[in-house]
Every structure is written in C-alpha cells, then in structure tokens.
Design a protein around this motif. Structure first.
Motif, PDB file in Angstrom:
ATOM      1  N   ARG A 131      63.435  20.570  40.201  1.00 21.09           N
ATOM      2  CA  ARG A 131      63.969  21.865  39.800  1.00 21.09           C
ATOM      3  C   ARG A 131      63.114  23.017  40.305  1.00 21.09           C
ATOM      4  NH1 ARG A 131      64.296  20.973  33.489  1.00 21.09           N
ATOM      5  NH2 ARG A 131      62.255  20.135  34.005  1.00 21.09           N
TER       6      ARG A 131
ATOM      7  N   ARG B  73      72.591  22.305  39.710  1.00 19.03           N
ATOM      8  CA  ARG B  73      72.663  20.936  39.202  1.00 19.03           C
ATOM      9  C   ARG B  73      73.357  20.010  40.182  1.00 19.03           C
ATOM     10  NH1 ARG B  73      74.413  23.680  34.601  1.00 19.03           N
ATOM     11  NH2 ARG B  73      76.504  22.805  34.836  1.00 19.03           N
TER      12      ARG B  73
ATOM     13  N   ARG C 278      72.651  15.927  39.752  1.00 13.45           N
ATOM     14  CA  ARG C 278      72.610  15.600  38.329  1.00 13.45           C
ATOM     15  C   ARG C 278      73.756  16.308  37.610  1.00 13.45           C
ATOM     16  NH1 ARG C 278      66.977  16.770  35.877  1.00 13.45           N
ATOM     17  NH2 ARG C 278      67.599  18.868  36.505  1.00 13.45           N
TER      18      ARG C 278
ATOM     19  N   ALA D 215      73.434  16.971  33.846  1.00 11.21           N
ATOM     20  CA  ALA D 215      72.227  17.603  33.307  1.00 11.21           C
ATOM     21  C   ALA D 215      72.561  18.656  32.272  1.00 11.21           C
ATOM     22  CB  ALA D 215      71.410  18.241  34.451  1.00 11.21           C
ATOM     23  N   HIS D 216      73.674  19.365  32.494  1.00 14.26           N
ATOM     24  CA  HIS D 216      74.028  20.429  31.559  1.00 14.26           C
ATOM     25  C   HIS D 216      74.347  19.842  30.169  1.00 14.26           C
ATOM     26  CE1 HIS D 216      75.439  24.263  30.161  1.00 14.26           C
ATOM     27  NE2 HIS D 216      76.639  23.773  29.904  1.00 14.26           N
TER      28      HIS D 216
ATOM     29  N   ARG E 119      75.565  25.569  37.682  1.00 17.10           N
ATOM     30  CA  ARG E 119      76.242  24.342  38.115  1.00 17.10           C
ATOM     31  C   ARG E 119      75.926  24.046  39.573  1.00 17.10           C
ATOM     32  NH1 ARG E 119      82.565  23.869  37.075  1.00 17.10           N
ATOM     33  NH2 ARG E 119      81.725  23.891  34.936  1.00 17.10           N
TER      34      ARG E 119
END
Length: 210
Positions: A31, A195, A200, A203-204, A192
């Motif tokens: 990230r 991600r 992933r 992930a949210h 989004r």
C-alpha cells in the motif's frame, strides 16, 4: 536427475528473488508504493506547499475583508480603494499562489506513499483544488477586474460584480477549511482503483469488518 526435476529447479531459480533481497514476506507493505522523493526534497516540497496554501488562504481572507469594506462603506474613495486593491491582489498574487499550491500538492501526491488516486481523501483534495483553481482563473479574476472598473466610475457603482467577489472568498474559505480537515484526519481509506491494482478486491469489506 530427470528432465522434470531439472525444469522445476530452473523455474524456481528464475522466479526466486536474489539472495539478500527483501521479498513480500520481509515486511514490505504494497500500500505504501515507491517513495519517489528523497526526504530532503519531500520536506522542501511540503514547505513550499504549506507556504503557498497558507498564502492562498490569507489572500482570500484579505479579499473578503476588502469586499465587505467596499459593500458597507459610504465613502466613494474607500469604495474605490477597496476594489482597486482587490484587483491588484488578483493580478499580482492570486493565480501564481493558486498554481503553486496545485503543483506542489500534485508533486507531494506523486512523490510519496499517498499517491493521487490511492486514497479517497487525497483524491477529494485534488478535485477540490482543481475546482478552486479553475474558479479563480475563470470567474474570480474577471469579477475582480469588473468590480474595480465599476468602482472607478463617478459615482462608484457596487453592482453584480461586487456581489460575486463577496461570495467567492466565502466559498473558497469553506473549501480550504474542509481540505485542511482532510489533511489532518485523512479519512475514508483506499479507493477501489488502488485496491484493484493491489489485487485485493475484498480489502474494502475486510477493512469495514474490523
């Protein structure tokens, strides 16, 4: 050694990271992304950005003060001085300061782990800064020029242009206050787009379940 074993060992050597390198299991956080600015350049860019942003905020406070003065004053000379001063500030400082704020903000986003499209709060700040800069160039500057021309008439006129240059700093101050809150609290998390690039998609939902 048979052919299958030899091929498997060759494939492992090709895909394995070199000895001593830090792979994903070594604590790297995808990230964060690459930091393209050195610490010294990051601090310098941040310093210029803060100075430019505070100057933009101060200009709007000054424009609001002069606009209110021009609206409530009954003295023709005071009215002329207020709107002419606003026009001078707009000619000399407003666009350069706004441009410095926008450019240094983009550089900080691109050159640090925050990115430009990676986090909702950064993307929101970018959009609001673009809106404020566009409004400054396309609407506020022409409004300041028109208000100054009206004020230089005999007697001075305080018309639609004067109303516009009174509203504009109020809206700008609200935007800058909101953007400052975003910079301090950094809400909402990753977008989004970020991600999906990290591969992933869930992930949210995982973040919301924490």
């Amino acid at each position: 050694m048979d052919t299958t074993t030899h091929v498997a060992q060759t494939e492992r050597r090709r895909t394995s990271p070199p000895a001593g390198s830090a792979g994903p299991s070594a604590g790297a956080d995808p990230r964060r992304g690459p930091k393209r600015l050195s610490p010294r350049m990051r601090k310098l860019t941040l310093l210029i950005h803060v100075i430019a942003a505070v100057s933009w905020l101060g200009l709007d406070v000054g424009l609001l003060t002069l606009s209110v003065t021009g609206r409530i004053s009954d003295d023709p000379e005071t009215i002329r001085a207020a709107y002419v001063a606003m026009d001078v500030f707009g000619d000399v400082l407003l666009i350069p300061v706004a441009l410095f704020t926008l450019v240094t903000g983009v550089l900080l986003g691109m050159g640090t782990r925050w990115g430009l499209l990676r986090y909702h709060w950064v993307l929101t700040k970018l959009v609001l800064t673009l809106v404020a800069f566009t409004a400054t160039v396309a609407a506020l500057r022409p409004g300041l020029e028109q208000a100054a021309r009206d004020a230089l008439r005999t007697p001075p006129e305080v018309g639609a242009a004067a109303s516009d240059v009174l509203v504009a700093p109020c809206v700008a101050l609200a935007l800058y206050t909101f953007m400052t809150v975003l910079s301090v609290y950094k809400p909402w998390g990753m977008t989004r787009f970020a991600r999906e690039r990290l591969g992933r998609p869930g992930a949210h939902g995982a973040a919301r379940g924490k």
